[in-house]
Scaffold this motif. Structure first.
Motif, PDB file in Angstrom:
ATOM      1  N   UNK A   1       0.824  -1.211   0.000  1.00  0.00           N
ATOM      2  CA  UNK A   1       0.000   0.000   0.000  1.00  0.00           C
ATOM      3  C   UNK A   1       0.856   1.259   0.000  1.00  0.00           C
ATOM      4  N   UNK A   2       2.085   1.130   0.483  1.00  0.00           N
ATOM      5  CA  UNK A   2       2.951   2.300   0.566  1.00  0.00           C
ATOM      6  C   UNK A   2       2.604   3.219   1.726  1.00  0.00           C
ATOM      7  N   UNK A   3       1.822   2.700   2.663  1.00  0.00           N
ATOM      8  CA  UNK A   3       1.419   3.481   3.827  1.00  0.00           C
ATOM      9  C   UNK A   3       1.014   2.523   4.945  1.00  0.00           C
ATOM     10  N   UNK A   4       1.093   2.988   6.171  1.00  0.00           N
ATOM     11  CA  UNK A   4       0.708   2.152   7.307  1.00  0.00           C
ATOM     12  C   UNK A   4      -0.806   2.157   7.530  1.00  0.00           C
ATOM     13  N   UNK A   5      -1.447   3.266   7.168  1.00  0.00           N
ATOM     14  CA  UNK A   5      -2.899   3.329   7.332  1.00  0.00           C
ATOM     15  C   UNK A   5      -3.481   4.430   6.466  1.00  0.00           C
ATOM     16  N   UNK A   6      -4.784   4.305   6.246  1.00  0.00           N
ATOM     17  CA  UNK A   6      -5.506   5.327   5.490  1.00  0.00           C
ATOM     18  C   UNK A   6      -6.960   5.292   5.897  1.00  0.00           C
ATOM     19  N   UNK A   7      -7.649   6.374   5.600  1.00  0.00           N
ATOM     20  CA  UNK A   7      -9.071   6.474   5.942  1.00  0.00           C
ATOM     21  C   UNK A   7      -9.900   6.332   4.682  1.00  0.00           C
ATOM     22  N   UNK A   8     -10.996   5.621   4.825  1.00  0.00           N
ATOM     23  CA  UNK A   8     -11.957   5.449   3.729  1.00  0.00           C
ATOM     24  C   UNK A   8     -13.364   5.620   4.295  1.00  0.00           C
ATOM     25  N   UNK A   9     -14.307   5.816   3.400  1.00  0.00           N
ATOM     26  CA  UNK A   9     -15.712   5.884   3.794  1.00  0.00           C
ATOM     27  C   UNK A   9     -16.434   4.675   3.217  1.00  0.00           C
ATOM     28  N   UNK A  10     -17.236   4.022   4.053  1.00  0.00           N
ATOM     29  CA  UNK A  10     -17.927   2.804   3.630  1.00  0.00           C
ATOM     30  C   UNK A  10     -19.054   2.486   4.609  1.00  0.00           C
ATOM     31  N   UNK A  11     -19.909   1.560   4.196  1.00  0.00           N
ATOM     32  CA  UNK A  11     -20.963   1.056   5.078  1.00  0.00           C
ATOM     33  C   UNK A  11     -20.699  -0.381   5.502  1.00  0.00           C
ATOM     34  N   UNK A  12     -19.854  -1.083   4.720  1.00  0.00           N
ATOM     35  CA  UNK A  12     -19.514  -2.469   5.046  1.00  0.00           C
ATOM     36  C   UNK A  12     -18.011  -2.671   4.857  1.00  0.00           C
ATOM     37  N   UNK A  13     -17.521  -3.766   5.384  1.00  0.00           N
ATOM     38  CA  UNK A  13     -16.123  -4.120   5.169  1.00  0.00           C
ATOM     39  C   UNK A  13     -15.839  -4.261   3.684  1.00  0.00           C
ATOM     40  N   UNK A  14     -16.741  -4.872   2.948  1.00  0.00           N
ATOM     41  CA  UNK A  14     -16.556  -5.034   1.508  1.00  0.00           C
ATOM     42  C   UNK A  14     -16.387  -3.703   0.796  1.00  0.00           C
TER      43      UNK A  14
END
Length: 85
Positions: free
Chosen positions: A16-29
Motif C-alpha cells: 500500500x505504501x502506507x501504514x494506514x488510510x481512511x476510507x468511507x464505507x458502510x460495510x467491510x466489503x
C-alpha cells in the motif's frame, strides 16, 4: 457513510505504501473496494486477497465482507500471512 481506518501490516503496508488510510464505507466489503481503488496494482490485490482481516480487533473469518457492517471510527486491520518460526 462511515469513516473507517484501514491499517496495513508487513507486506500489506509495503504494497500500500502506507501504514494506514481512511476510507468511507458502510460495510467491510465497501471499505476494501475503496482501498482497491486507491491501490489498483496487482501486488496490492494479491496481498489483500491472501490477508486475514480484523474489524475492531475481531477476526472476520469467512464471513462475507459485504455482510460485515462498519461505523464511524471502525478500525480494519489487514494482516498478510507471516513467514518464519
Amino acid at each position: 457513510m462511515a469513516k473507517c481506518t484501514i491499517r496495513y501490516w508487513a507486506a500489506a503496508k509495503e504494497a500500500a505504501g502506507t501504514a494506514e488510510e481512511r476510507v468511507e464505507a458502510q460495510t467491510l466489503g465497501e471499505a476494501l473496494d475503496a482501498a482497491s481503488l486507491l491501490h489498483p496494482d496487482d501486488r496490492f490485490q494479491r496481498v489483500l486477497g491472501a490477508s486475514s482481516l480484523l474489524v475492531n480487533e475481531r477476526p472476520v473469518g469467512r464471513r462475507p465482507h459485504r455482510e460485515v457492517p462498519v461505523e464511524d471510527g471502525t478500525v480494519i486491520e489487514v494482516l498478510p500471512p507471516f513467514a518464519g518460526g
